[in-house]
Design a protein around this motif. Structure first.
Motif, short mmCIF file in Angstrom:
data_model
loop_
_atom_site.label_atom_id
_atom_site.label_comp_id
_atom_site.label_asym_id
_atom_site.label_seq_id
_atom_site.Cartn_x
_atom_site.Cartn_y
_atom_site.Cartn_z
N TRP A 105 0.85 -1.18 0.00
CA TRP A 105 0.00 0.00 0.00
C TRP A 105 0.89 1.24 0.00
O TRP A 105 2.02 1.21 0.48
CB TRP A 105 -0.96 0.02 1.18
N GLN A 106 0.37 2.31 -0.58
CA GLN A 106 1.14 3.56 -0.67
C GLN A 106 0.24 4.74 -0.38
O GLN A 106 -0.86 4.87 -0.94
CB GLN A 106 1.75 3.71 -2.05
N LEU A 107 0.71 5.61 0.50
CA LEU A 107 0.00 6.84 0.84
C LEU A 107 0.84 8.03 0.39
O LEU A 107 2.05 8.07 0.63
CB LEU A 107 -0.21 6.92 2.36
N SER A 108 0.20 8.98 -0.28
CA SER A 108 0.90 10.21 -0.67
C SER A 108 0.13 11.41 -0.14
O SER A 108 -1.10 11.44 -0.17
CB SER A 108 1.03 10.31 -2.20
N VAL A 109 0.88 12.39 0.37
CA VAL A 109 0.32 13.66 0.85
C VAL A 109 1.03 14.77 0.08
O VAL A 109 2.27 14.81 0.05
CB VAL A 109 0.52 13.83 2.36
N VAL A 110 0.23 15.65 -0.55
CA VAL A 110 0.80 16.63 -1.47
C VAL A 110 0.31 18.04 -1.13
O VAL A 110 -0.69 18.52 -1.70
CB VAL A 110 0.44 16.30 -2.93
N PRO A 111 0.96 18.74 -0.22
CA PRO A 111 0.64 20.17 -0.03
C PRO A 111 1.16 20.96 -1.23
O PRO A 111 2.30 20.77 -1.67
CB PRO A 111 1.37 20.53 1.26
N THR A 112 0.34 21.86 -1.74
CA THR A 112 0.71 22.63 -2.93
C THR A 112 0.23 24.07 -2.79
O THR A 112 -0.89 24.31 -2.33
CB THR A 112 0.14 21.97 -4.20
N ALA A 113 1.09 25.01 -3.18
CA ALA A 113 0.74 26.43 -3.19
C ALA A 113 0.71 26.89 -4.64
O ALA A 113 1.74 26.88 -5.32
CB ALA A 113 1.76 27.24 -2.39
N ASN A 114 -0.46 27.28 -5.11
CA ASN A 114 -0.66 27.67 -6.51
C ASN A 114 -1.13 29.12 -6.55
O ASN A 114 -2.21 29.43 -6.05
CB ASN A 114 -1.70 26.77 -7.17
N PHE A 115 -0.34 30.00 -7.16
CA PHE A 115 -0.63 31.43 -7.07
C PHE A 115 -0.09 32.16 -8.29
O PHE A 115 0.66 31.58 -9.10
CB PHE A 115 0.02 31.99 -5.79
N GLN A 116 -0.47 33.45 -8.42
CA GLN A 116 0.06 34.27 -9.49
C GLN A 116 1.41 34.87 -9.09
O GLN A 116 2.45 34.45 -9.57
CB GLN A 116 -0.94 35.38 -9.84
N SER A 117 1.42 35.86 -8.24
CA SER A 117 2.67 36.48 -7.80
C SER A 117 2.71 36.70 -6.30
O SER A 117 3.78 36.77 -5.71
CB SER A 117 2.90 37.80 -8.53
N LYS A 118 1.54 36.80 -5.66
CA LYS A 118 1.46 37.05 -4.23
C LYS A 118 1.09 35.76 -3.51
O LYS A 118 -0.03 35.29 -3.60
CB LYS A 118 0.42 38.13 -3.93
#
Length: 279
Positions: A105-118
């Motif tokens: 079994w495999q668990l993945s956790v993916v925090p991601t910050a998606n933004f323009q410039s600020k």
């Protein structure tokens, strides 16, 4: 300056842990995707490592930064011309372990910050997945699972399924959703792949448009491509990609992920080149 500081700090943290890693790679990729009305170009850099934890478990981590530039060649009314650059900082942590000799079994956790410039805390979203892999024979493997992904643009829960068949030492088939791949390697230095994937992304806008309450820009497509990787020297690899994006969409969404504007950009081809160091 704050965005640059955060990005540099994340990369520094990743590099500080290299001595503890058993496998490591760093990649730099460039990709262009022109369509009838809009041209997309993306630069991506990623650092990957993995480490075994005993005989049955391992962890892996991929730290990634990407910059997407959008060129509105056909935009007579100047709609959203300020939306020409998007950024993403993402960290994918994976943990996998054996349940039985043939089941993992495999668990993945993916925090991601998606933004323009600020970059703001509200731009951070947590994605992830849970997968079960069952080995049915020495050559055949089945993977099933589910995850919160951005393959259709805005984050949604999606199924994951794959059937992996290793025909021989040179040829491998993986057919499934959202990714499929047929790989062939005629020697230790060359690898050819035919791929098909559903993929997408989303970006929080710096300023909400008061006329239509647009808060996100989302992109999605199905990409079919031919890829080639060449081991050019010791630990260095070059890769090339040529393909086509089907059902490519570029939309603006409100806070409830309802579509409020469609760019109708059309489909187009994709070309990419990259360099990788791995050990």
């Amino acid at each position: 300056m704050k965005v640059r500081f955060i990005i540099c700090s994340l990369f520094l943290i990743s590099f500080l842990g290299l001595k503890a890693q058993e496998n490591f790679s760093a990649t730099l990729n460039f990709k262009t995707e022109p369509t009838d009305k809009i041209n997309f170009s993306e630069t991506n850099i990623a650092v990957f490592y993995q480490k075994k934890l005993g005989t049955k478990s391992k962890i892996a981590n991929t730290l990634e930064y990407s910059n997407l530039k959008v060129n509105y060649e056909f935009n007579p009314y100047n709609f959203y011309a300020d939306q020409d650059k998007f950024n993403q900082v993402q960290d994918k942590f994976e943990y996998s372990s054996e349940i039985t000799e043939k089941t993992r079994w495999q668990l993945s956790v993916v925090p991601t910050a998606n933004f323009q410039s600020k970059l703001d805390f509200s731009d951070v979203t947590v994605l992830g997945s849970l997968e079960i892999s069952q080995q049915l024979s020495s050559k055949f493997n089945v993977i099933v699972g589910a995850g919160r992904t951005s393959i259709f643009g805005a984050p949604k829960f999606t199924p994951i399924v794959a059937f992996d068949y290793k025909m021989n030492e040179k040829t491998d088939f993986e057919i499934g959703f959202p990714d499929s791949r047929i790989s062939y390697s005629n020697n230790d230095r060359n690898k050819f792949s035919l791929t098909n994937s559903f993929n997408g992304n989303f970006y929080h806008l710096d300023e909400k448009n008061v006329d239509n309450n647009a808060e996100k820009a989302v992109l999605s497509q199905m990409t079919s491509a031919l890829e080639y990787e060449r081991n050019v020297a010791a630990n260095w690899f070059l890769n090339f990609k040529a393909g086509y994006d089907f059902n490519k969409k570029y939309n603006l969404l409100d806070s409830n992920d309802h579509k409020i504007y469609d760019y109708n950009n059309g489909n187009g081809y994709v070309l990419g080149i990259g360099i990788k160091y791995k050990q």
